[in-house]
Design a protein around this motif. Structure first.
Motif, PDB file in Angstrom:
ATOM      1  N   TYR A 234       0.804  -1.215   0.000  1.00  0.00           N
ATOM      2  CA  TYR A 234       0.000   0.000   0.000  1.00  0.00           C
ATOM      3  C   TYR A 234       0.841   1.272   0.000  1.00  0.00           C
ATOM      4  O   TYR A 234       0.378   2.334  -0.420  1.00  0.00           O
ATOM      5  N   GLU A 253      -2.195   3.360  -1.105  1.00  0.00           N
ATOM      6  CA  GLU A 253      -3.127   3.932  -0.134  1.00  0.00           C
ATOM      7  C   GLU A 253      -2.355   4.145   1.163  1.00  0.00           C
ATOM      8  O   GLU A 253      -2.226   3.225   1.976  1.00  0.00           O
ATOM      9  N   LEU A 254      -1.848   5.339   1.363  1.00  0.00           N
ATOM     10  CA  LEU A 254      -0.962   5.588   2.505  1.00  0.00           C
ATOM     11  C   LEU A 254      -1.612   5.344   3.861  1.00  0.00           C
ATOM     12  O   LEU A 254      -0.958   4.787   4.765  1.00  0.00           O
ATOM     13  N   PRO A 255      -2.878   5.726   4.082  1.00  0.00           N
ATOM     14  CA  PRO A 255      -3.486   5.416   5.390  1.00  0.00           C
ATOM     15  C   PRO A 255      -3.514   3.923   5.687  1.00  0.00           C
ATOM     16  O   PRO A 255      -3.273   3.499   6.819  1.00  0.00           O
ATOM     17  N   ARG A 256      -3.802   3.114   4.650  1.00  0.00           N
ATOM     18  CA  ARG A 256      -3.800   1.664   4.850  1.00  0.00           C
ATOM     19  C   ARG A 256      -2.386   1.140   5.098  1.00  0.00           C
ATOM     20  O   ARG A 256      -2.186   0.216   5.872  1.00  0.00           O
ATOM     21  N   LYS A 258       0.056   2.674   6.639  1.00  0.00           N
ATOM     22  CA  LYS A 258       0.380   2.933   8.035  1.00  0.00           C
ATOM     23  C   LYS A 258      -0.361   1.966   8.956  1.00  0.00           C
ATOM     24  O   LYS A 258       0.201   1.442   9.925  1.00  0.00           O
ATOM     25  N   GLU A 259      -1.630   1.705   8.645  1.00  0.00           N
ATOM     26  CA  GLU A 259      -2.439   0.782   9.462  1.00  0.00           C
ATOM     27  C   GLU A 259      -1.780  -0.587   9.553  1.00  0.00           C
ATOM     28  O   GLU A 259      -1.684  -1.174  10.639  1.00  0.00           O
ATOM     29  N   LYS A 262       1.611  -0.651  11.445  1.00  0.00           N
ATOM     30  CA  LYS A 262       1.359  -0.652  12.884  1.00  0.00           C
ATOM     31  C   LYS A 262       0.875  -2.016  13.359  1.00  0.00           C
ATOM     32  O   LYS A 262       1.255  -2.493  14.434  1.00  0.00           O
ATOM     33  N   PHE A 283       6.829   7.461   7.115  1.00  0.00           N
ATOM     34  CA  PHE A 283       5.974   8.376   7.878  1.00  0.00           C
ATOM     35  C   PHE A 283       6.819   9.146   8.887  1.00  0.00           C
ATOM     36  O   PHE A 283       6.478   9.257  10.063  1.00  0.00           O
ATOM     37  N   ASP A 286       5.776  11.827  11.578  1.00  0.00           N
ATOM     38  CA  ASP A 286       5.218  11.443  12.886  1.00  0.00           C
ATOM     39  C   ASP A 286       6.279  11.486  13.982  1.00  0.00           C
ATOM     40  O   ASP A 286       5.951  11.541  15.171  1.00  0.00           O
TER      41      ASP A 286
END
Length: 315
Positions: A234, A253-256, A258-259, A262, A283, A286
């Motif tokens: 992603y 899909e950057l939010p995915r 990172k999800e 994590k 990221f 952060d």
């Protein structure tokens, strides 16, 4: 005809193990482990299999942990090896130990943590082809008696190596994956990656979606390798295989990303170090104003995989 059979006698041992260990003391308390050891020494095959697991994974310290765990798995499986090298099984065997012995036969001095483990005489006496055939027979017996998905996965691996039949192996991996066995999901994703790269698949090919789905099943069960690999997909759209890689930038899909990076850190193993590395790399904002978080994650990387730590120091 499969020579590894057992009666239902092990279920009595399993009941005793549940009532005297799990129900009273849980699974990981010192009291639970001591009681399991006591039962194993008394001949309880279910407790012997559990204690072998504890030794194998280092939760009970032993000098030669892999050899000692193997011996205990053999006792749990009621397997003896006669002077002629014939493997024989007693009817009170715990069938779950069959798969664990099969894992040794496949991986001993070849792959995984067993690649450089101490010498195990019973395995040394076998040719590789005989080891793999024996491992398949043991895994097949385990699955027929318990429905254990990891036994199915091991059977798939053996078929892939001995017969070179990806389709047939895939059937075993599929069944194990449907049961939520994460390593079967990883095997299927790896096979798909090889095809996607070698055949030059497009981004909208159904096999790309299948690749994502198998990694997702494993990642959502907190398997760090799958979660980190899905995060990488992603974050840059990349699928890697032994022959190279392809990139589908429309899938980023950057939010995915990172999800899933994590998620790869929620159950630590060496692959989690890569997830921390990727969080810092992709990221980095952060961490710009949170040095405490950066130091915490760098400490985790150093603990989990020193080689990755050296790379992280260069970011």
């Amino acid at each position: 005809m499969n020579r590894f059979k057992c009666s239902d006698a092990y279920k009595k041992d399993l009941g005793i193990y549940y009532s005297q260990v799990l129900e009273k003391n849980g699974t990981s308390s010192p009291m639970a482990r001591r009681e399991a050891l006591r039962l194993a020494e008394m001949g309880n095959t279910a407790a012997a299999n559990f204690c072998a697991d504890l030794i194998f994974y280092g939760d009970i310290a032993r000098k030669n942990r892999y050899a000692e765990a193997f011996d205990l798995y053999m006792k749990s499986a009621c397997i003896t090896v006669d002077e002629g090298g014939n493997w024989q099984c007693g009817e009170e065997a715990c069938p779950l130990a069959f798969r664990n012995i099969g894992y040794y036969l496949v991986n001993y001095h070849r792959e995984s943590v067993l690649e450089k483990c101490e010498r195990i005489e019973a395995i040394e006496k076998l040719e590789l082809k005989d080891r793999l055939a024996l491992a398949f027979e043991l895994s097949e017996a385990c699955f027929s008696m318990t429905g254990n998905a990891s036994a199915l996965n091991l059977m798939g691996r053996i078929i892939r190596e001995t017969e070179g039949d990806e389709a047939k192996a895939g059937e075993y991996f599929e069944k194990a994956a449907r049961d939520g066995y994460v390593y079967a999901c990883n095997n299927l994703a790896a096979s798909l990656a090889e095809r996607i790269v070698s055949e030059g698949k497009n981004s909208d090919d159904p096999e790309v979606d299948s690749y994502i789905e198998y990694l997702r099943i494993a990642a959502d069960r907190y398997e760090p390798y799958a979660a980190n690999r899905l995060g990488l997909f992603y974050v840059n759209g990349e699928i890697k295989a032994s022959s190279g890689s392809v990139t589908f930038r429309d899938r980023i899909e950057l939010p995915r990303a990172k999800e899933y990076f994590k998620k790869a850190t929620l159950y630590h193993d060496a692959n989690s170090a890569w997830a921390y590395f990727n969080l810092i790399k992709y990221f980095h904002r952060d961490y710009d104003t949170n040095l405490e978080l950066l130091n915490e994650h760098m400490d985790y990387i150093k603990e989990l995989n020193p080689a990755v730590y050296d790379l992280a120091m260069e970011l």
